[in-house]
Motif scaffolding. Structure first.
Motif, PDB file in Angstrom:
ATOM      1  N   THR A 136       0.788  -1.228   0.000  1.00  0.00           N
ATOM      2  CA  THR A 136       0.000   0.000   0.000  1.00  0.00           C
ATOM      3  C   THR A 136       0.822   1.280   0.000  1.00  0.00           C
ATOM      4  O   THR A 136       0.323   2.324  -0.393  1.00  0.00           O
ATOM      5  CB  THR A 136      -0.940   0.029   1.215  1.00  0.00           C
ATOM      6  N   ASP A 137       2.081   1.226   0.457  1.00  0.00           N
ATOM      7  CA  ASP A 137       2.838   2.477   0.538  1.00  0.00           C
ATOM      8  C   ASP A 137       4.226   2.335  -0.091  1.00  0.00           C
ATOM      9  O   ASP A 137       4.699   1.240  -0.377  1.00  0.00           O
ATOM     10  CB  ASP A 137       2.941   2.975   1.983  1.00  0.00           C
ATOM     11  N   GLU A 138       4.864   3.477  -0.282  1.00  0.00           N
ATOM     12  CA  GLU A 138       6.164   3.536  -0.962  1.00  0.00           C
ATOM     13  C   GLU A 138       7.251   2.791  -0.189  1.00  0.00           C
ATOM     14  O   GLU A 138       8.121   2.153  -0.785  1.00  0.00           O
ATOM     15  CB  GLU A 138       6.577   5.002  -1.142  1.00  0.00           C
TER      16      GLU A 138
END
Length: 287
Positions: A17-19
């Motif tokens: 979901t995130d970098e």
């Protein structure tokens, strides 16, 4: 026939979901993506394609640290698509998941993260209750007694709240964290409140922690109904009982940023009201 059978086999996708999590997976040679935005676009395209084929797809939160631990414990090669697939199947059976129903990826991600936070909160709260053991004086299981008391308080609160759409938030401080749980219910003029059983269990567990630890937690209730302003009520948890807050205390709690302590403008069309008496005597089993 095989294509027909394939449409009846559910699919699961593990989502980064995130970098930061995406960057961790880029260390694996067999991980094919190098841009998080492109990766999310491709995931969304795959979800749409599976849905167009009439297939049910579940999206699970993929955590690179948990994946590395899983591979080490299972003696699997981490830099391998088959290992990632097996891990995804494992987390889908026991972790935080969201059923894909056509949501845009930007909508799906916060839902999935919220589900993961809720699950982690419930697991931590459950662990706290389990570790409390038995009362030295009466031999009663402290966690179970607190859970029963919390269930009783919630039921009495919903009964006293009357008809409408109710959104409750419970806040319970612990030594290491501030536990939060939310619950949405609806109640008609006749009949009991309707609520999600998982949300209810999470809410009651967090409230039970406050009861068992005698924390100074609290509950906020927001009620909505057709043609009337939303009403916000609040209670302070003191030694296993919910004590009503004044209207001023409710306003202050609702209109203060929890992170910065700065004032927040009150919402228009919302009435900030004192908590009402829920008449929460002891549960029958404790009398």
């Amino acid at each position: 026939m095989r294509r027909s059978l394939r449409r009846e086999a559910p699919s699961t996708i593990g989502l980064l979901t995130d970098e930061q999590d995406f960057a961790a997976m880029r260390l694996y040679r067999t991980f094919a993506f190098d841009d998080h935005s492109v990766y999310l676009q491709q995931v969304e395209g795959l979800l749409k394609a599976l849905a167009a084929q009439g297939m049910h797809t579940t999206v699970a939160l993929f955590d690179p640290e948990e994946y590395a631990e899983f591979c080490a414990e299972s003696e699997l090669a981490a830099d391998c698509p088959a290992s990632r697939s097996r891990f995804t199947a494992e987390i889908a059976s026991a972790g935080a998941t969201i059923a894909y129903t056509g949501q845009p990826i930007d909508t799906l991600i916060p839902l999935l993260v919220s589900r993961a936070v809720r699950k982690a909160t419930w697991e931590y709260a459950t662990m706290l209750l389990t570790d409390l053991g038995e009362c030295a004086d009466c031999g009663q299981d402290i966690g179970r007694a607190a859970f029963d008391r919390a269930s009783h308080l919630l039921l009495r609160t919903l009964e006293a709240a009357g008809p409408g759409a109710h959104h409750l938030v419970c806040s319970t401080p612990t030594e290491n964290d501030q536990l939060l749980a939310a619950l949405h219910t609806e109640r008609d003029a006749i009949g009991p409140a309707r609520l999600d059983s998982a949300e209810g269990a999470e809410f009651v567990t967090v409230l039970a922690v406050g009861i068992a630890l005698e924390s100074r937690g609290g509950i906020v209730l927001r009620t909505s109904g057709p043609g009337v302003p939303d009403r916000v009520h609040g209670w302070r948890l003191i030694r296993g009982s919910l004590t009503p807050l004044t209207a001023g205390e409710v306003f202050s709690a609702y209109c203060t940023d929890a992170d910065t302590g700065e004032p927040v403008a009150p919402e228009s069309g919302v009435e900030y009201c004192a908590g009402f008496d829920i008449g929460a005597d002891e549960p029958e089993s404790h009398r």
